[in-house]
Each structure stands twice: as structure tokens, then as C-alpha cells.
Write an enzyme that holds these catalytic residues in place. Sequence first.
Site, PDB file in Angstrom:
ATOM      1  N   PRO A  10     -17.933  14.635  22.047  1.00 45.38           N
ATOM      2  CA  PRO A  10     -17.025  13.671  22.647  1.00 45.38           C
ATOM      3  C   PRO A  10     -17.605  12.280  22.839  1.00 45.38           C
ATOM      4  O   PRO A  10     -18.760  12.127  23.236  1.00 45.38           O
ATOM      5  CB  PRO A  10     -16.676  14.297  24.005  1.00 45.38           C
ATOM      6  CG  PRO A  10     -17.676  15.367  24.221  1.00 45.38           C
ATOM      7  CD  PRO A  10     -18.126  15.823  22.883  1.00 45.38           C
ATOM      8  N   ASN A  11     -16.768  11.320  22.528  1.00 43.31           N
ATOM      9  CA  ASN A  11     -17.014   9.880  22.730  1.00 43.31           C
ATOM     10  C   ASN A  11     -17.972   9.270  21.723  1.00 43.31           C
ATOM     11  O   ASN A  11     -18.132   8.046  21.688  1.00 43.31           O
ATOM     12  CB  ASN A  11     -17.489   9.589  24.166  1.00 43.31           C
ATOM     13  CG  ASN A  11     -16.434   9.961  25.188  1.00 43.31           C
ATOM     14  OD1 ASN A  11     -15.289   9.555  25.050  1.00 43.31           O
ATOM     15  ND2 ASN A  11     -16.792  10.775  26.169  1.00 43.31           N
ATOM     16  N   ARG A  18     -19.222  -0.060  22.092  1.00 41.86           N
ATOM     17  CA  ARG A  18     -19.523  -0.384  23.482  1.00 41.86           C
ATOM     18  C   ARG A  18     -20.779   0.371  23.886  1.00 41.86           C
ATOM     19  O   ARG A  18     -21.315   1.139  23.101  1.00 41.86           O
ATOM     20  CB  ARG A  18     -18.353  -0.078  24.419  1.00 41.86           C
ATOM     21  CG  ARG A  18     -17.751   1.302  24.210  1.00 41.86           C
ATOM     22  CD  ARG A  18     -16.442   1.470  24.919  1.00 41.86           C
ATOM     23  NE  ARG A  18     -15.366   0.837  24.165  1.00 41.86           N
ATOM     24  CZ  ARG A  18     -14.314   0.229  24.709  1.00 41.86           C
ATOM     25  NH1 ARG A  18     -14.203   0.149  26.014  1.00 41.86           N
ATOM     26  NH2 ARG A  18     -13.372  -0.291  23.960  1.00 41.86           N
ATOM     27  N   TYR A  23     -26.747   3.250  23.526  1.00 40.49           N
ATOM     28  CA  TYR A  23     -26.574   4.067  22.326  1.00 40.49           C
ATOM     29  C   TYR A  23     -26.731   3.310  21.000  1.00 40.49           C
ATOM     30  O   TYR A  23     -26.571   3.911  19.931  1.00 40.49           O
ATOM     31  CB  TYR A  23     -25.193   4.757  22.367  1.00 40.49           C
ATOM     32  CG  TYR A  23     -25.038   5.684  23.557  1.00 40.49           C
ATOM     33  CD1 TYR A  23     -25.918   6.738  23.764  1.00 40.49           C
ATOM     34  CD2 TYR A  23     -24.017   5.494  24.490  1.00 40.49           C
ATOM     35  CE1 TYR A  23     -25.786   7.573  24.856  1.00 40.49           C
ATOM     36  CE2 TYR A  23     -23.879   6.334  25.591  1.00 40.49           C
ATOM     37  CZ  TYR A  23     -24.768   7.370  25.772  1.00 40.49           C
ATOM     38  OH  TYR A  23     -24.645   8.205  26.855  1.00 40.49           O
ATOM     39  N   ASN A  74     -25.045  16.780  17.871  1.00 33.25           N
ATOM     40  CA  ASN A  74     -25.109  16.025  19.119  1.00 33.25           C
ATOM     41  C   ASN A  74     -23.872  16.437  19.922  1.00 33.25           C
ATOM     42  O   ASN A  74     -22.770  15.956  19.645  1.00 33.25           O
ATOM     43  CB  ASN A  74     -25.117  14.511  18.878  1.00 33.25           C
ATOM     44  CG  ASN A  74     -25.290  13.752  20.194  1.00 33.25           C
ATOM     45  OD1 ASN A  74     -25.100  14.306  21.278  1.00 33.25           O
ATOM     46  ND2 ASN A  74     -25.645  12.483  20.107  1.00 33.25           N
ATOM     47  N   ALA A  77     -21.521  15.011  25.984  1.00 30.75           N
ATOM     48  CA  ALA A  77     -21.512  15.507  27.368  1.00 30.75           C
ATOM     49  C   ALA A  77     -21.359  17.026  27.450  1.00 30.75           C
ATOM     50  O   ALA A  77     -21.711  17.633  28.475  1.00 30.75           O
ATOM     51  CB  ALA A  77     -20.399  14.815  28.151  1.00 30.75           C
ATOM     52  N   HIS A  80     -24.167  19.422  28.673  1.00 30.32           N
ATOM     53  CA  HIS A  80     -24.465  19.715  30.076  1.00 30.32           C
ATOM     54  C   HIS A  80     -23.419  20.611  30.737  1.00 30.32           C
ATOM     55  O   HIS A  80     -23.524  20.915  31.924  1.00 30.32           O
ATOM     56  CB  HIS A  80     -24.577  18.392  30.853  1.00 30.32           C
ATOM     57  CG  HIS A  80     -25.289  17.316  30.093  1.00 30.32           C
ATOM     58  ND1 HIS A  80     -26.612  17.434  29.726  1.00 30.32           N
ATOM     59  CD2 HIS A  80     -24.855  16.134  29.562  1.00 30.32           C
ATOM     60  CE1 HIS A  80     -26.964  16.353  29.033  1.00 30.32           C
ATOM     61  NE2 HIS A  80     -25.917  15.552  28.914  1.00 30.32           N
ATOM     62  N   GLU A  98     -30.510  20.381  18.047  1.00 30.11           N
ATOM     63  CA  GLU A  98     -29.822  19.569  19.060  1.00 30.11           C
ATOM     64  C   GLU A  98     -30.380  18.152  19.058  1.00 30.11           C
ATOM     65  O   GLU A  98     -31.603  17.962  19.094  1.00 30.11           O
ATOM     66  CB  GLU A  98     -30.034  20.220  20.445  1.00 30.11           C
ATOM     67  CG  GLU A  98     -29.372  19.443  21.576  1.00 30.11           C
ATOM     68  CD  GLU A  98     -29.681  20.032  22.955  1.00 30.11           C
ATOM     69  OE1 GLU A  98     -30.278  21.139  23.035  1.00 30.11           O
ATOM     70  OE2 GLU A  98     -29.342  19.362  23.945  1.00 30.11           O
ATOM     71  N   HIS A 100     -30.092  14.063  20.590  1.00 30.48           N
ATOM     72  CA  HIS A 100     -29.560  13.065  21.528  1.00 30.48           C
ATOM     73  C   HIS A 100     -30.141  11.703  21.223  1.00 30.48           C
ATOM     74  O   HIS A 100     -31.352  11.574  20.977  1.00 30.48           O
ATOM     75  CB  HIS A 100     -29.884  13.453  22.976  1.00 30.48           C
ATOM     76  CG  HIS A 100     -29.236  14.736  23.365  1.00 30.48           C
ATOM     77  ND1 HIS A 100     -27.893  14.827  23.621  1.00 30.48           N
ATOM     78  CD2 HIS A 100     -29.742  15.992  23.461  1.00 30.48           C
ATOM     79  CE1 HIS A 100     -27.599  16.087  23.889  1.00 30.48           C
ATOM     80  NE2 HIS A 100     -28.702  16.818  23.795  1.00 30.48           N
ATOM     81  N   ARG A 107     -32.694  10.192  32.425  1.00 28.34           N
ATOM     82  CA  ARG A 107     -31.429   9.634  32.911  1.00 28.34           C
ATOM     83  C   ARG A 107     -30.973  10.390  34.180  1.00 28.34           C
ATOM     84  O   ARG A 107     -31.797  10.997  34.849  1.00 28.34           O
ATOM     85  CB  ARG A 107     -30.391   9.706  31.786  1.00 28.34           C
ATOM     86  CG  ARG A 107     -30.788   8.852  30.577  1.00 28.34           C
ATOM     87  CD  ARG A 107     -29.720   8.828  29.501  1.00 28.34           C
ATOM     88  NE  ARG A 107     -28.486   8.220  29.991  1.00 28.34           N
ATOM     89  CZ  ARG A 107     -27.329   8.267  29.319  1.00 28.34           C
ATOM     90  NH1 ARG A 107     -27.272   8.870  28.135  1.00 28.34           N
ATOM     91  NH2 ARG A 107     -26.254   7.702  29.825  1.00 28.34           N
TER      92      ARG A 107
HETATM   93  O1  CA2 Z   1     -27.841  10.570  24.187  1.00 28.31           O
HETATM   94  C1  CA2 Z   1     -26.964  11.229  23.635  1.00 28.31           C
HETATM   95  O2  CA2 Z   1     -26.865  11.328  22.400  1.00 28.31           O
HETATM   96  C2  CA2 Z   1     -25.881  11.922  24.487  1.00 28.31           C
HETATM   97  O3  CA2 Z   1     -25.556  13.162  23.843  1.00 28.31           O
HETATM   98  C3  CA2 Z   1     -24.689  11.007  24.505  1.00 28.31           C
HETATM   99  C4  CA2 Z   1     -23.566  11.507  25.406  1.00 28.31           C
HETATM  100  C5  CA2 Z   1     -24.091  11.855  26.800  1.00 28.31           C
HETATM  101  O4  CA2 Z   1     -23.060  12.428  27.583  1.00 28.31           O
HETATM  102  C6  CA2 Z   1     -25.264  12.803  26.741  1.00 28.31           C
HETATM  103  O5  CA2 Z   1     -25.741  13.013  28.053  1.00 28.31           O
HETATM  104  C7  CA2 Z   1     -26.384  12.232  25.880  1.00 28.31           C
HETATM  105  C8  CA2 Z   1     -22.482  10.458  25.544  1.00 28.31           C
HETATM  106  C9  CA2 Z   1     -21.900   9.972  24.265  1.00 28.31           C
HETATM  107  C10 CA2 Z   1     -21.020   8.804  24.549  1.00 28.31           C
HETATM  108  O6  CA2 Z   1     -21.114   7.939  23.459  1.00 28.31           O
HETATM  109  C11 CA2 Z   1     -20.652   6.656  23.621  1.00 28.31           C
HETATM  110  C12 CA2 Z   1     -20.985   5.773  22.633  1.00 28.31           C
HETATM  111  C13 CA2 Z   1     -20.606   4.468  22.740  1.00 28.31           C
HETATM  112  C14 CA2 Z   1     -19.848   4.053  23.825  1.00 28.31           C
HETATM  113  C15 CA2 Z   1     -19.497   4.936  24.806  1.00 28.31           C
HETATM  114  C16 CA2 Z   1     -19.901   6.265  24.702  1.00 28.31           C
END
Ligand code: CA2
Length: 148
Positions: A10-11, A18, A23, A74, A77, A80, A98, A100, A107
Amino acid sequence: MGKLLLLNGPNLNLLGQRNKDQYGQKSLQHVEQEVRAYLQSFSFHLDSFQSNHEGELVDWIHKANEEYEGVLLNPGAYTHTSVALRDAIEAVDVPVVEIHISNIHNRESFRHHSFIAPVAAGQVVGFGTNSYIIGAFALIESLKERES
Ligand code: CA2
């Protein structure tokens, strides 16, 4: 040519649009293309898929077991929260690495625990989008070890 699968949760479709400090600047399509080119140099074909839906990711893990030699994941979220994703990985024979982008261990405390790590072949965290390339290398090496 061996087939590998890159799955993003997701996301991650928002990469490069953004939250660039956390990221990075690259779009998901850009990252997928980089990993595809890297794996092609080792004669692997890469398919990639992103979903914001937990069940769809579970379905792809099942599909990977039939059609792919290994998976780069990847879970976003869902790392977790998702017992379903963990159970899916545990239920299949295909190795899952896996990945990240950020270092989840430095974090917020809710990101420190991964439901995926105990059933993954390994975990790569904190190297920005290079985590995907490092993960791809690790996956190739673990496939070689499995063969020998
Ligand atoms: O660090 C990572 O790759 C994560 O898997 C990214 C997840 C986060 O919930 C994990 O704890 C760590 C979040 C991905 C959200 O990606 C975005 C990218 C650009 C803008 C907003 C969100």
C-alpha cells in the site's frame, strides 16, 4: 530464463510524488525498471505488481508459488499488521526477500516489528530505493544456494 516477481504494498504507488525525504525521488515505475534491468543482466525476467489491498497481495504470493522462482516484497505498512500475508508466505515454497526503503528499525516503534521477517528468506532495510537492487542480488544468491 528464470522468472521473479516484485510485489509492492500500500501507498508505494505514490513513490516520487510526495514524502521524497523519506522515500526518495524515483517513481515506482522507475524503480521497477531499474530492478528489471539489473535482473536481466543475470538472465532473470521480472514481473512487477503493486496493490493497496491485502488480499490481492496474498493472491499474488500464491500465484508466485506456481509461476515464479522467487519474490521481492515491500509489504509497506502491512509489514507491521498482516498475519494474512505472513501466513501466505509461510504456506508457499518460493523464497521471499523482504525489502524496505527506509530503516524501519530507527523509525517509530510501531514499525520495528515485522510479521514478515520470520518467514522471509531475509530482510533488506534502509538503503533507499537501492534496497530493491540489494534485495535482488540477495534473492539470486539464495536461489543459487538452494540449487546446490
Ligand atoms: O520503508 C519502506 O519501504 C516501508 O515499507 C514503506 C511503508 C511504511 O509503512 C513501512 O513502515 C516502511 C510506507 C509506504 C508509503 O509510501 C509512500 C511513498 C510516497 C509517498 C507517500 C507514501
